[in-house]
Design a protein around this motif. Sequence first.
Motif, PDB file in Angstrom:
ATOM      1  N   GLU A   1       0.822  -1.206   0.000  1.00  0.00           N
ATOM      2  CA  GLU A   1       0.000   0.000   0.000  1.00  0.00           C
ATOM      3  C   GLU A   1       0.856   1.256   0.000  1.00  0.00           C
ATOM      4  O   GLU A   1       0.551   2.215  -0.710  1.00  0.00           O
ATOM      5  CB  GLU A   1      -0.960  -0.029   1.196  1.00  0.00           C
ATOM      6  N   ARG A   2       1.915   1.258   0.769  1.00  0.00           N
ATOM      7  CA  ARG A   2       2.822   2.416   0.800  1.00  0.00           C
ATOM      8  C   ARG A   2       3.503   2.603  -0.551  1.00  0.00           C
ATOM      9  O   ARG A   2       3.621   3.718  -1.054  1.00  0.00           O
ATOM     10  CB  ARG A   2       3.846   2.260   1.923  1.00  0.00           C
ATOM     11  N   ALA A   3       3.902   1.514  -1.176  1.00  0.00           N
ATOM     12  CA  ALA A   3       4.555   1.597  -2.481  1.00  0.00           C
ATOM     13  C   ALA A   3       3.620   2.186  -3.524  1.00  0.00           C
ATOM     14  O   ALA A   3       4.037   2.983  -4.369  1.00  0.00           O
ATOM     15  CB  ALA A   3       5.022   0.209  -2.919  1.00  0.00           C
ATOM     16  N   LEU A   4       2.358   1.806  -3.468  1.00  0.00           N
ATOM     17  CA  LEU A   4       1.401   2.245  -4.475  1.00  0.00           C
ATOM     18  C   LEU A   4       0.891   3.662  -4.251  1.00  0.00           C
ATOM     19  O   LEU A   4       0.360   4.281  -5.180  1.00  0.00           O
ATOM     20  CB  LEU A   4       0.225   1.262  -4.541  1.00  0.00           C
ATOM     21  N   LYS A   5       1.055   4.196  -3.057  1.00  0.00           N
ATOM     22  CA  LYS A   5       0.589   5.560  -2.774  1.00  0.00           C
ATOM     23  C   LYS A   5       1.520   6.615  -3.350  1.00  0.00           C
ATOM     24  O   LYS A   5       1.085   7.729  -3.642  1.00  0.00           O
ATOM     25  CB  LYS A   5       0.442   5.770  -1.263  1.00  0.00           C
ATOM     26  N   ALA A   6       2.787   6.295  -3.506  1.00  0.00           N
ATOM     27  CA  ALA A   6       3.751   7.262  -4.012  1.00  0.00           C
ATOM     28  C   ALA A   6       3.448   7.576  -5.473  1.00  0.00           C
ATOM     29  O   ALA A   6       3.032   6.719  -6.238  1.00  0.00           O
ATOM     30  CB  ALA A   6       5.171   6.710  -3.872  1.00  0.00           C
ATOM     31  N   THR A   7       3.641   8.821  -5.841  1.00  0.00           N
ATOM     32  CA  THR A   7       3.358   9.254  -7.209  1.00  0.00           C
ATOM     33  C   THR A   7       4.530  10.052  -7.762  1.00  0.00           C
ATOM     34  O   THR A   7       5.461  10.386  -7.044  1.00  0.00           O
ATOM     35  CB  THR A   7       2.094  10.134  -7.260  1.00  0.00           C
ATOM     36  N   GLY A   8       4.435  10.361  -9.031  1.00  0.00           N
ATOM     37  CA  GLY A   8       5.453  11.205  -9.664  1.00  0.00           C
ATOM     38  C   GLY A   8       6.813  10.551  -9.685  1.00  0.00           C
ATOM     39  O   GLY A   8       6.941   9.336  -9.831  1.00  0.00           O
ATOM     40  N   THR A   9       7.850  11.346  -9.512  1.00  0.00           N
ATOM     41  CA  THR A   9       9.216  10.834  -9.590  1.00  0.00           C
ATOM     42  C   THR A   9       9.551   9.906  -8.432  1.00  0.00           C
ATOM     43  O   THR A   9      10.494   9.132  -8.521  1.00  0.00           O
ATOM     44  CB  THR A   9      10.237  11.990  -9.620  1.00  0.00           C
TER      45      THR A   9
ATOM     46  N   ASP B   1       7.144  -2.057 -12.062  1.00  0.00           N
ATOM     47  CA  ASP B   1       7.002  -2.315 -10.629  1.00  0.00           C
ATOM     48  C   ASP B   1       5.587  -2.015 -10.140  1.00  0.00           C
ATOM     49  O   ASP B   1       5.075  -2.696  -9.253  1.00  0.00           O
ATOM     50  CB  ASP B   1       8.027  -1.512  -9.827  1.00  0.00           C
ATOM     51  N   ARG B   2       4.946  -1.009 -10.727  1.00  0.00           N
ATOM     52  CA  ARG B   2       3.556  -0.713 -10.336  1.00  0.00           C
ATOM     53  C   ARG B   2       2.655  -1.899 -10.680  1.00  0.00           C
ATOM     54  O   ARG B   2       1.826  -2.312  -9.872  1.00  0.00           O
ATOM     55  CB  ARG B   2       3.068   0.561 -11.016  1.00  0.00           C
ATOM     56  N   ARG B   3       2.834  -2.464 -11.873  1.00  0.00           N
ATOM     57  CA  ARG B   3       2.067  -3.659 -12.240  1.00  0.00           C
ATOM     58  C   ARG B   3       2.311  -4.777 -11.233  1.00  0.00           C
ATOM     59  O   ARG B   3       1.381  -5.433 -10.779  1.00  0.00           O
ATOM     60  CB  ARG B   3       2.479  -4.165 -13.621  1.00  0.00           C
ATOM     61  N   GLY B   4       3.580  -4.993 -10.916  1.00  0.00           N
ATOM     62  CA  GLY B   4       3.927  -6.051  -9.971  1.00  0.00           C
ATOM     63  C   GLY B   4       3.346  -5.805  -8.591  1.00  0.00           C
ATOM     64  O   GLY B   4       2.870  -6.740  -7.933  1.00  0.00           O
ATOM     65  N   ALA B   5       3.357  -4.565  -8.150  1.00  0.00           N
ATOM     66  CA  ALA B   5       2.816  -4.244  -6.826  1.00  0.00           C
ATOM     67  C   ALA B   5       1.299  -4.405  -6.802  1.00  0.00           C
ATOM     68  O   ALA B   5       0.740  -4.912  -5.819  1.00  0.00           O
ATOM     69  CB  ALA B   5       3.214  -2.818  -6.433  1.00  0.00           C
ATOM     70  N   LEU B   6       0.628  -4.000  -7.863  1.00  0.00           N
ATOM     71  CA  LEU B   6      -0.826  -4.184  -7.924  1.00  0.00           C
ATOM     72  C   LEU B   6      -1.184  -5.667  -7.942  1.00  0.00           C
ATOM     73  O   LEU B   6      -2.094  -6.100  -7.239  1.00  0.00           O
ATOM     74  CB  LEU B   6      -1.398  -3.479  -9.158  1.00  0.00           C
ATOM     75  N   LEU B   7      -0.457  -6.445  -8.737  1.00  0.00           N
ATOM     76  CA  LEU B   7      -0.702  -7.889  -8.765  1.00  0.00           C
ATOM     77  C   LEU B   7      -0.398  -8.504  -7.401  1.00  0.00           C
ATOM     78  O   LEU B   7      -1.181  -9.307  -6.883  1.00  0.00           O
ATOM     79  CB  LEU B   7       0.142  -8.562  -9.848  1.00  0.00           C
ATOM     80  N   GLY B   8       0.731  -8.104  -6.808  1.00  0.00           N
ATOM     81  CA  GLY B   8       1.106  -8.633  -5.499  1.00  0.00           C
ATOM     82  C   GLY B   8       0.083  -8.303  -4.428  1.00  0.00           C
ATOM     83  O   GLY B   8      -0.308  -9.172  -3.642  1.00  0.00           O
TER      84      GLY B   8
END
Length: 174
Positions: free
Chosen positions: A69-77, A84-91
């Motif tokens: 959840e913390r990984a996916l909340k970060a945006t921009g740079t 990695d976003r795909r992997g985190a959403l799948l995970g």
Amino acid sequence: MDTTPLSDDERDGLLAAAVALREQGRQEEARDRLVELAARRPDDAEVAYQTAWAHDVLGLEAEAVPHYERALKATGTTGLSEEDRRGALLGLGSTFRILGRYGEAVATLRGAVEEFPDDGALRTFLAMALFNTGDHHESARLLLRLLAATSDDPSVRRYRRAIEHYAEDLDETV
């Protein structure tokens, strides 16, 4: 636990070393290092993602969730790369499913499929989560569409149009 701020170069070295440990099969050691690194870089999306992954590899799904959840909340740079976003959403979606949090799994994976509609793995995991919620019809529809679109099996390719047609209405009869 050391809370001294890290330079980007130090962070990169520690992260690479932890990922290398995981890839060498030294998951516990990798997880320990990533947990420490995550404590020192709490707003670092990539560190959070790798920390979540390290927990998942060890079957510690409940502990992985806040890192995903913390990984996916970060945006921009400061956010994750597209891969990695795909992997985190799948995970995260898969982890919710494993934890029996089926509604959250469906919501996460449905959003991921909307964001990455061509990702077959996301559609497959969404189908599994839909099955768990009792939505067997939609689950089968997704899997049949994916099979028709991606199979290299000559017999499946021969019947692709029929499979795609029936995927839309599995209850159709003559």
